[in-house]
Design a protein around this motif. Sequence first.
Motif, PDB file in Angstrom:
ATOM      1  N   ARG A 267      33.866  51.610  50.427  1.00  0.00           N
ATOM      2  CA  ARG A 267      34.574  51.568  49.140  1.00  0.00           C
ATOM      3  C   ARG A 267      35.424  52.797  48.863  1.00  0.00           C
ATOM      4  NH1 ARG A 267      31.547  53.426  44.260  1.00  0.00           N
ATOM      5  NH2 ARG A 267      29.913  54.798  45.014  1.00  0.00           N
ATOM      6  N   HIS A 268      35.133  53.930  49.476  1.00  0.00           N
ATOM      7  CA  HIS A 268      35.944  55.126  49.248  1.00  0.00           C
ATOM      8  C   HIS A 268      37.017  55.305  50.320  1.00  0.00           C
ATOM      9  CE1 HIS A 268      33.829  56.458  45.744  1.00  0.00           C
ATOM     10  NE2 HIS A 268      32.679  56.332  46.373  1.00  0.00           N
ATOM     11  N   GLY A 269      37.034  54.402  51.278  1.00  0.00           N
ATOM     12  CA  GLY A 269      38.091  54.393  52.283  1.00  0.00           C
ATOM     13  C   GLY A 269      39.092  53.310  51.910  1.00  0.00           C
ATOM     14  N   LEU A 270      39.432  52.477  52.875  1.00  0.00           N
ATOM     15  CA  LEU A 270      40.353  51.372  52.614  1.00  0.00           C
ATOM     16  C   LEU A 270      39.623  50.133  52.127  1.00  0.00           C
ATOM     17  CD1 LEU A 270      42.774  51.647  55.675  1.00  0.00           C
ATOM     18  CD2 LEU A 270      43.216  52.312  53.302  1.00  0.00           C
ATOM     19  N   GLY A 271      38.305  50.175  52.128  1.00  0.00           N
ATOM     20  CA  GLY A 271      37.499  49.027  51.756  1.00  0.00           C
ATOM     21  C   GLY A 271      37.412  48.789  50.262  1.00  0.00           C
ATOM     22  N   TYR A 272      36.474  47.958  49.898  1.00  0.00           N
ATOM     23  CA  TYR A 272      36.318  47.553  48.508  1.00  0.00           C
ATOM     24  C   TYR A 272      34.845  47.525  48.131  1.00  0.00           C
ATOM     25  CZ  TYR A 272      35.166  42.953  50.486  1.00  0.00           C
ATOM     26  OH  TYR A 272      34.589  41.930  51.186  1.00  0.00           O
ATOM     27  N   GLU A 273      34.601  47.336  46.851  1.00  0.00           N
ATOM     28  CA  GLU A 273      33.236  47.158  46.371  1.00  0.00           C
ATOM     29  C   GLU A 273      33.210  45.979  45.423  1.00  0.00           C
ATOM     30  OE1 GLU A 273      31.565  50.088  43.625  1.00  0.00           O
ATOM     31  OE2 GLU A 273      33.583  50.816  43.225  1.00  0.00           O
ATOM     32  N   LYS A 274      32.073  45.288  45.397  1.00  0.00           N
ATOM     33  CA  LYS A 274      31.884  44.205  44.440  1.00  0.00           C
ATOM     34  C   LYS A 274      31.440  44.814  43.115  1.00  0.00           C
ATOM     35  CE  LYS A 274      30.813  40.530  47.656  1.00  0.00           C
ATOM     36  NZ  LYS A 274      29.833  39.515  48.051  1.00  0.00           N
ATOM     37  N   ILE A 275      31.960  44.267  42.040  1.00  0.00           N
ATOM     38  CA  ILE A 275      31.628  44.744  40.699  1.00  0.00           C
ATOM     39  C   ILE A 275      30.795  43.669  40.003  1.00  0.00           C
ATOM     40  CG2 ILE A 275      32.561  45.557  38.494  1.00  0.00           C
ATOM     41  CD1 ILE A 275      33.333  47.295  40.949  1.00  0.00           C
ATOM     42  N   GLY A 276      29.624  44.035  39.551  1.00  0.00           N
ATOM     43  CA  GLY A 276      28.790  43.085  38.828  1.00  0.00           C
ATOM     44  C   GLY A 276      29.422  42.719  37.484  1.00  0.00           C
ATOM     45  N   ARG A 277      29.324  41.471  37.125  1.00  0.00           N
ATOM     46  CA  ARG A 277      29.894  41.017  35.851  1.00  0.00           C
ATOM     47  C   ARG A 277      29.314  41.796  34.677  1.00  0.00           C
ATOM     48  NH1 ARG A 277      32.735  36.374  37.137  1.00  0.00           N
ATOM     49  NH2 ARG A 277      32.942  35.504  35.057  1.00  0.00           N
ATOM     50  N   SER A 278      28.058  42.196  34.783  1.00  0.00           N
ATOM     51  CA  SER A 278      27.426  42.947  33.691  1.00  0.00           C
ATOM     52  C   SER A 278      27.984  44.361  33.574  1.00  0.00           C
ATOM     53  CB  SER A 278      25.907  42.997  33.890  1.00  0.00           C
ATOM     54  OG  SER A 278      25.596  43.675  35.093  1.00  0.00           O
ATOM     55  N   SER A 279      28.681  44.838  34.599  1.00  0.00           N
ATOM     56  CA  SER A 279      29.302  46.169  34.565  1.00  0.00           C
ATOM     57  C   SER A 279      30.678  46.164  33.914  1.00  0.00           C
ATOM     58  CB  SER A 279      29.454  46.722  35.989  1.00  0.00           C
ATOM     59  OG  SER A 279      28.199  46.945  36.566  1.00  0.00           O
ATOM     60  N   MET A 280      31.228  44.974  33.707  1.00  0.00           N
ATOM     61  CA  MET A 280      32.570  44.867  33.142  1.00  0.00           C
ATOM     62  C   MET A 280      32.557  45.255  31.658  1.00  0.00           C
ATOM     63  SD  MET A 280      34.501  44.024  35.665  1.00  0.00           S
ATOM     64  CE  MET A 280      36.012  43.466  34.900  1.00  0.00           C
TER      65      MET A 280
ATOM     66  N   VAL B  81      35.485  44.882  29.868  1.00  0.00           N
ATOM     67  CA  VAL B  81      36.572  44.089  29.296  1.00  0.00           C
ATOM     68  C   VAL B  81      36.235  42.612  29.461  1.00  0.00           C
ATOM     69  CG1 VAL B  81      38.327  45.853  29.733  1.00  0.00           C
ATOM     70  CG2 VAL B  81      37.882  44.103  31.456  1.00  0.00           C
ATOM     71  N   ALA B  82      36.921  41.792  28.700  1.00  0.00           N
ATOM     72  CA  ALA B  82      36.712  40.352  28.808  1.00  0.00           C
ATOM     73  C   ALA B  82      37.210  39.859  30.164  1.00  0.00           C
ATOM     74  CB  ALA B  82      37.442  39.630  27.691  1.00  0.00           C
ATOM     75  N   ILE B  83      36.441  38.982  30.767  1.00  0.00           N
ATOM     76  CA  ILE B  83      36.818  38.394  32.047  1.00  0.00           C
ATOM     77  C   ILE B  83      37.517  37.072  31.746  1.00  0.00           C
ATOM     78  CG2 ILE B  83      35.964  37.480  34.232  1.00  0.00           C
ATOM     79  CD1 ILE B  83      33.515  39.367  33.845  1.00  0.00           C
ATOM     80  N   PRO B  84      38.736  36.896  32.238  1.00  0.00           N
ATOM     81  CA  PRO B  84      39.450  35.645  31.971  1.00  0.00           C
ATOM     82  C   PRO B  84      38.655  34.429  32.456  1.00  0.00           C
ATOM     83  CG  PRO B  84      40.903  37.248  33.018  1.00  0.00           C
ATOM     84  CD  PRO B  84      39.521  37.812  33.070  1.00  0.00           C
ATOM     85  N   ALA B  85      38.788  33.319  31.744  1.00  0.00           N
ATOM     86  CA  ALA B  85      38.032  32.107  32.060  1.00  0.00           C
ATOM     87  C   ALA B  85      38.332  31.569  33.452  1.00  0.00           C
ATOM     88  CB  ALA B  85      38.324  31.037  31.007  1.00  0.00           C
ATOM     89  N   PHE B  86      39.520  31.843  33.999  1.00  0.00           N
ATOM     90  CA  PHE B  86      39.839  31.327  35.334  1.00  0.00           C
ATOM     91  C   PHE B  86      39.073  32.049  36.436  1.00  0.00           C
ATOM     92  CE2 PHE B  86      43.169  34.476  34.460  1.00  0.00           C
ATOM     93  CZ  PHE B  86      43.135  35.257  35.599  1.00  0.00           C
TER      94      PHE B  86
END
Length: 81
Positions: free
Chosen positions: A19-32, A34-39
């Motif tokens: 995640r600190h390189g070119l990769g990514y990390e998954k974000i838990g919905r409970s960590s958000m 802001v509102a998550i769009p319905a789509f």
Amino acid sequence: MAIAKRSKLTWNELRASGRHGLGYEKIGRSSMKVAIPAFITEETPIISFRCAAMAPMVGYRGGRVFYVVWIDRAFDVYDHG
């Protein structure tokens, strides 16, 4: 530029990059924070890539494409813990 480098990698290579390189990390919905769009359904993982000045691009994957929904410049889209 990191986005150009990422465009040449497979999703498996991105996952292995960390995640600190070119990769990514998954974000838990409970960590958000802001509102998550319905789509973005419950089954759709929310993921984050670091981009300009370490500000995360947050969104979701649809097939081979990453859809950016937020640019988290102020670090207020999700809990960075």
